[in-house]
Scaffold this motif. Sequence first.
Motif, mmCIF file in Angstrom:
data_model
loop_
_atom_site.group_PDB
_atom_site.id
_atom_site.type_symbol
_atom_site.label_atom_id
_atom_site.label_comp_id
_atom_site.label_asym_id
_atom_site.label_seq_id
_atom_site.Cartn_x
_atom_site.Cartn_y
_atom_site.Cartn_z
ATOM 1 N N ASP A 29 46.777 51.254 40.641
ATOM 2 C CA ASP A 29 46.730 49.869 41.094
ATOM 3 C C ASP A 29 46.078 49.760 42.468
ATOM 4 O O ASP A 29 45.173 48.957 42.680
ATOM 5 N N HIS A 43 49.868 43.053 45.724
ATOM 6 C CA HIS A 43 49.539 44.297 45.048
ATOM 7 C C HIS A 43 49.702 45.527 45.933
ATOM 8 O O HIS A 43 49.911 46.628 45.422
ATOM 9 N N GLY A 62 45.832 41.879 37.971
ATOM 10 C CA GLY A 62 45.493 41.520 36.600
ATOM 11 C C GLY A 62 44.174 42.071 36.098
ATOM 12 O O GLY A 62 44.047 42.440 34.927
ATOM 13 N N ASN A 63 43.169 42.124 36.969
ATOM 14 C CA ASN A 63 41.868 42.634 36.514
ATOM 15 C C ASN A 63 41.926 44.110 36.137
ATOM 16 O O ASN A 63 41.138 44.570 35.314
ATOM 17 N N VAL A 65 44.579 45.439 34.609
ATOM 18 C CA VAL A 65 45.187 45.403 33.278
ATOM 19 C C VAL A 65 44.125 45.045 32.240
ATOM 20 O O VAL A 65 43.999 45.703 31.204
ATOM 21 N N TYR A 66 43.320 44.014 32.532
ATOM 22 C CA TYR A 66 42.231 43.629 31.625
ATOM 23 C C TYR A 66 41.241 44.779 31.446
ATOM 24 O O TYR A 66 40.853 45.113 30.316
ATOM 25 N N HIS A 92 46.771 36.248 31.460
ATOM 26 C CA HIS A 92 47.801 37.209 31.863
ATOM 27 C C HIS A 92 49.133 36.516 31.595
ATOM 28 O O HIS A 92 49.504 35.562 32.267
ATOM 29 N N PRO A 95 53.869 39.724 33.968
ATOM 30 C CA PRO A 95 53.454 40.688 34.982
ATOM 31 C C PRO A 95 53.564 42.136 34.495
ATOM 32 O O PRO A 95 54.360 42.457 33.623
ATOM 33 N N CYS A 138 48.951 40.637 28.360
ATOM 34 C CA CYS A 138 47.575 40.162 28.537
ATOM 35 C C CYS A 138 46.948 39.948 27.171
ATOM 36 O O CYS A 138 47.204 40.716 26.234
#
Length: 167
Positions: A29, A43, A62-63, A65-66, A92, A95, A138
């Motif tokens: 992350d 983050h 989030g980006n 995870v994507y 999303h 979390p 997601c």
Amino acid sequence: MQFGRYYEEFEVGAVYKHWPGKTVTEYDDHLFCLLTMNHHPLHLDVNYAEKTTQFKRNVVVGNYVYSLLLGMSVADVSGKAIANLEVESLRHVAPVFHGDTIYGESTVLDKVESKSKDDRGIVTVETRGLNQDGTLVCIYRRKVMVPKRSYGEARGGEQPGRPEPRS
């Protein structure tokens, strides 16, 4: 091992369960945040997250995870792609936290032959990301231009550009 699919191999309604999953670490992350210059304390800053957020801990950006789900889907969906054309939607839903394990699956929603070139088509897929508890975290839809088998055969088959060993 199969890497991607030709247009003819996609069937509307097919579901590809991408394997293996990936456990997201704090390092993953933070590295992604720093590489993309996203310095939001949600983050990166444990103290901030504990004292000022509803989750009381850092949330994975989030980006990442994507991007992780997109990467998981390559071997099943876009490994032979000519082009990624569009991300139609991205949500999303819940979390993701450090230590969560993400699993992906993609469903083929549509396939349409190209109107301008007869050696390719466009495939629409929806990819869903689930955590270790089965919670949807997601979901996104994308369109991918993929070759027909004739395109691949004209360019070297299953492993185009792979060199042969020298003697």
